[in-house]
Design a protein around this motif. Structure first.
Motif, PDB file in Angstrom:
ATOM      1  N   ARG A 191       0.844  -1.194   0.000  1.00 14.30           N
ATOM      2  CA  ARG A 191       0.000   0.000   0.000  1.00 14.30           C
ATOM      3  C   ARG A 191       0.880   1.245   0.000  1.00 14.30           C
ATOM      4  O   ARG A 191       1.893   1.308   0.700  1.00 14.30           O
ATOM      5  CB  ARG A 191      -0.934   0.010   1.214  1.00 14.30           C
ATOM      6  CG  ARG A 191      -1.963   1.149   1.184  1.00 14.30           C
ATOM      7  CD  ARG A 191      -2.882   1.092   2.386  1.00 14.30           C
ATOM      8  NE  ARG A 191      -3.689  -0.120   2.410  1.00 14.30           N
ATOM      9  CZ  ARG A 191      -4.811  -0.267   1.720  1.00 14.30           C
ATOM     10  NH1 ARG A 191      -5.250   0.709   0.935  1.00 14.30           N
ATOM     11  NH2 ARG A 191      -5.491  -1.394   1.809  1.00 14.30           N
ATOM     12  N   VAL A 192       0.479   2.257  -0.757  1.00 17.16           N
ATOM     13  CA  VAL A 192       1.204   3.527  -0.810  1.00 17.16           C
ATOM     14  C   VAL A 192       0.768   4.369   0.387  1.00 17.16           C
ATOM     15  O   VAL A 192      -0.431   4.604   0.586  1.00 17.16           O
ATOM     16  CB  VAL A 192       0.920   4.272  -2.128  1.00 17.16           C
ATOM     17  CG1 VAL A 192       1.718   5.580  -2.174  1.00 17.16           C
ATOM     18  CG2 VAL A 192       1.254   3.385  -3.329  1.00 17.16           C
ATOM     19  N   ASN A 193       1.737   4.804   1.202  1.00 21.48           N
ATOM     20  CA  ASN A 193       1.373   5.557   2.416  1.00 21.48           C
ATOM     21  C   ASN A 193       1.107   7.032   2.119  1.00 21.48           C
ATOM     22  O   ASN A 193       1.194   7.486   0.971  1.00 21.48           O
ATOM     23  CB  ASN A 193       2.440   5.364   3.507  1.00 21.48           C
ATOM     24  CG  ASN A 193       3.762   6.067   3.167  1.00 21.48           C
ATOM     25  OD1 ASN A 193       3.829   6.953   2.307  1.00 21.48           O
ATOM     26  ND2 ASN A 193       4.816   5.667   3.871  1.00 21.48           N
ATOM     27  N   ARG A 194       0.819   7.783   3.172  1.00 22.50           N
ATOM     28  CA  ARG A 194       0.433   9.193   3.006  1.00 22.50           C
ATOM     29  C   ARG A 194       1.564  10.058   2.470  1.00 22.50           C
ATOM     30  O   ARG A 194       1.332  11.153   1.971  1.00 22.50           O
ATOM     31  CB  ARG A 194      -0.076   9.752   4.341  1.00 22.50           C
ATOM     32  CG  ARG A 194      -1.434   9.208   4.742  1.00 22.50           C
ATOM     33  CD  ARG A 194      -1.876   9.758   6.079  1.00 22.50           C
ATOM     34  NE  ARG A 194      -1.011   9.308   7.168  1.00 22.50           N
ATOM     35  CZ  ARG A 194      -1.159   9.675   8.435  1.00 22.50           C
ATOM     36  NH1 ARG A 194      -2.132  10.497   8.790  1.00 22.50           N
ATOM     37  NH2 ARG A 194      -0.338   9.213   9.362  1.00 22.50           N
ATOM     38  N   GLY A 195       2.777   9.556   2.578  1.00 21.43           N
ATOM     39  CA  GLY A 195       3.908  10.301   2.021  1.00 21.43           C
ATOM     40  C   GLY A 195       4.232   9.896   0.594  1.00 21.43           C
ATOM     41  O   GLY A 195       5.290  10.251   0.079  1.00 21.43           O
ATOM     42  N   SER A 196       3.338   9.144  -0.037  1.00 15.44           N
ATOM     43  CA  SER A 196       3.496   8.572  -1.387  1.00 15.44           C
ATOM     44  C   SER A 196       4.752   7.699  -1.471  1.00 15.44           C
ATOM     45  O   SER A 196       5.478   7.730  -2.457  1.00 15.44           O
ATOM     46  CB  SER A 196       3.497   9.655  -2.475  1.00 15.44           C
ATOM     47  OG  SER A 196       4.677  10.422  -2.476  1.00 15.44           O
ATOM     48  N   LEU A 197       4.954   6.907  -0.393  1.00 14.29           N
ATOM     49  CA  LEU A 197       6.098   6.018  -0.316  1.00 14.29           C
ATOM     50  C   LEU A 197       5.626   4.570  -0.224  1.00 14.29           C
ATOM     51  O   LEU A 197       4.557   4.281   0.313  1.00 14.29           O
ATOM     52  CB  LEU A 197       6.963   6.343   0.901  1.00 14.29           C
ATOM     53  CG  LEU A 197       7.518   7.760   1.002  1.00 14.29           C
ATOM     54  CD1 LEU A 197       8.206   7.950   2.349  1.00 14.29           C
ATOM     55  CD2 LEU A 197       8.474   8.051  -0.135  1.00 14.29           C
ATOM     56  N   PRO A 208       4.253   8.168  -7.537  1.00 19.83           N
ATOM     57  CA  PRO A 208       3.378   9.331  -7.768  1.00 19.83           C
ATOM     58  C   PRO A 208       2.338   9.514  -6.659  1.00 19.83           C
ATOM     59  O   PRO A 208       1.796   8.537  -6.130  1.00 19.83           O
ATOM     60  CB  PRO A 208       2.717   8.997  -9.108  1.00 19.83           C
ATOM     61  CG  PRO A 208       3.712   8.131  -9.808  1.00 19.83           C
ATOM     62  CD  PRO A 208       4.331   7.304  -8.732  1.00 19.83           C
ATOM     63  N   THR A 209       2.079  10.765  -6.326  1.00 19.32           N
ATOM     64  CA  THR A 209       1.131  11.074  -5.246  1.00 19.32           C
ATOM     65  C   THR A 209      -0.285  10.600  -5.555  1.00 19.32           C
ATOM     66  O   THR A 209      -1.084  10.388  -4.637  1.00 19.32           O
ATOM     67  CB  THR A 209       1.105  12.586  -4.979  1.00 19.32           C
ATOM     68  OG1 THR A 209       0.789  13.273  -6.208  1.00 19.32           O
ATOM     69  CG2 THR A 209       2.449  13.075  -4.480  1.00 19.32           C
ATOM     70  N   SER A 210      -0.604  10.427  -6.817  1.00 20.66           N
ATOM     71  CA  SER A 210      -1.940   9.952  -7.195  1.00 20.66           C
ATOM     72  C   SER A 210      -2.219   8.534  -6.691  1.00 20.66           C
ATOM     73  O   SER A 210      -3.367   8.083  -6.664  1.00 20.66           O
ATOM     74  CB  SER A 210      -2.110   9.989  -8.717  1.00 20.66           C
ATOM     75  OG  SER A 210      -1.126   9.179  -9.342  1.00 20.66           O
ATOM     76  N   LEU A 211      -1.156   7.834  -6.259  1.00 22.77           N
ATOM     77  CA  LEU A 211      -1.313   6.458  -5.788  1.00 22.77           C
ATOM     78  C   LEU A 211      -1.509   6.364  -4.275  1.00 22.77           C
ATOM     79  O   LEU A 211      -1.696   5.267  -3.747  1.00 22.77           O
ATOM     80  CB  LEU A 211      -0.091   5.632  -6.181  1.00 22.77           C
ATOM     81  CG  LEU A 211       0.146   5.429  -7.682  1.00 22.77           C
ATOM     82  CD1 LEU A 211       1.455   4.689  -7.921  1.00 22.77           C
ATOM     83  CD2 LEU A 211      -1.018   4.664  -8.312  1.00 22.77           C
ATOM     84  N   ILE A 212      -1.478   7.505  -3.567  1.00 24.19           N
ATOM     85  CA  ILE A 212      -1.604   7.493  -2.104  1.00 24.19           C
ATOM     86  C   ILE A 212      -2.879   6.753  -1.694  1.00 24.19           C
ATOM     87  O   ILE A 212      -3.966   7.018  -2.205  1.00 24.19           O
ATOM     88  CB  ILE A 212      -1.602   8.935  -1.541  1.00 24.19           C
ATOM     89  CG1 ILE A 212      -0.207   9.555  -1.702  1.00 24.19           C
ATOM     90  CG2 ILE A 212      -2.016   8.944  -0.068  1.00 24.19           C
ATOM     91  CD1 ILE A 212      -0.133  11.012  -1.282  1.00 24.19           C
TER      92      ILE A 212
END
Length: 240
Positions: A191-197, A208-212
């Motif tokens: 899962r992509v966390n809130r930091g887009s990591l 990419p931040t769109s995956l948060i």
């Protein structure tokens, strides 16, 4: 099979120093050899090196011999360690790899590198040959890892040309490779966390931040990661 570091050759990729090793596989009668460029002597690297060698050879020998590297063996249990038992056993992943191709495992005794002497000796000769071909090439810089590996394939092909007579004898007592080659990559869902990591094999990567908040599939190759959302490739990242 053995892993040998090639850093002393001074190879660069687009001007950047390239730390790497070769998973080197050798048939001890003919000295026919093959190998793949990897980051470390991991189980994934052994899978890539052994699979590529069997595909190149088109045949499967009875045994696959390694040293006691942690990719292939481990020391079982705290009790055995406390008692000073030096015995190492094969990892489950390594046994599954060999079982897929019908290979039987063999390993050297601890502290007895001479038992793998054929590949150890071939390591030195191959390294010297690569050095000579680099000198003839006039440059140690390559545009990509793929271009460098193609150069190494050519060096090994040239060395194997003089080994065909004995190779034919060896192949006559091997079975043809009929099993579907194992994939050279593995994959995980994260899962992509809130930091887009994302976290993959103890390392952190930015996507990419769109995956948060979304789950993505990550295909892990030796030198890069591919990040998929649903069925779409959204990012390719250098593997740490």
């Amino acid at each position: 099979t053995d892993g040998m570091w090639l850093n002393e050759l001074g190879v660069t990729i687009q001007g950047q120093p390239f730390d790497h090793m070769l998973i080197h596989c050798v048939l001890p009668y003919s000295n026919w050899e093959w190998g793949r460029v990897v980051q470390s002597e991991s189980l994934a690297a052994l899978r890539l090196g052994i699979t590529s060698t069997l595909v190149k050879l088109g045949h499967v020998p009875k045994f696959s011999q390694t040293d006691n590297s942690s990719a292939a063996t481990y020391r079982p249990g705290a009790k055995a360690q406390a008692e000073g038992d030096p015995k190492r056993v094969y990892t489950e992943g390594y046994l599954q790899l060999l079982s897929h191709y019908g290979l039987k495992p063999q390993k050297t005794h601890l502290g007895s590198p001479h038992e793998n002497g054929d590949v150890e000796s071939s390591n030195g000769w191959l390294k010297r040959a690569i050095e000579q071909y680099l000198l003839l090439r006039g440059s140690r810089d390559f545009d990509s890892i793929e271009a460098y590996e193609a150069f190494l394939f050519d060096v090994m092909d040239r060395r194997n040309q003089g080994r065909q007579k004995r190779l034919i004898e060896e192949m006559a007592v091997m079975k043809p490779l009929t099993d579907t080659p194992l994939a050279s990559n593995s994959q995980v869902r994260v899962r992509v966390n809130r930091g887009s990591l994302i976290r993959v094999q103890q390392n952190t990567y930015s996507v990419p931040t769109s995956l948060i908040g979304h789950r993505v599939t990550v295909r892990i190759h030796e030198w890069h990661l591919e990040v998929y959302y649903q069925t779409n490739l959204v990012e390719t990242l250098p593997r740490i």
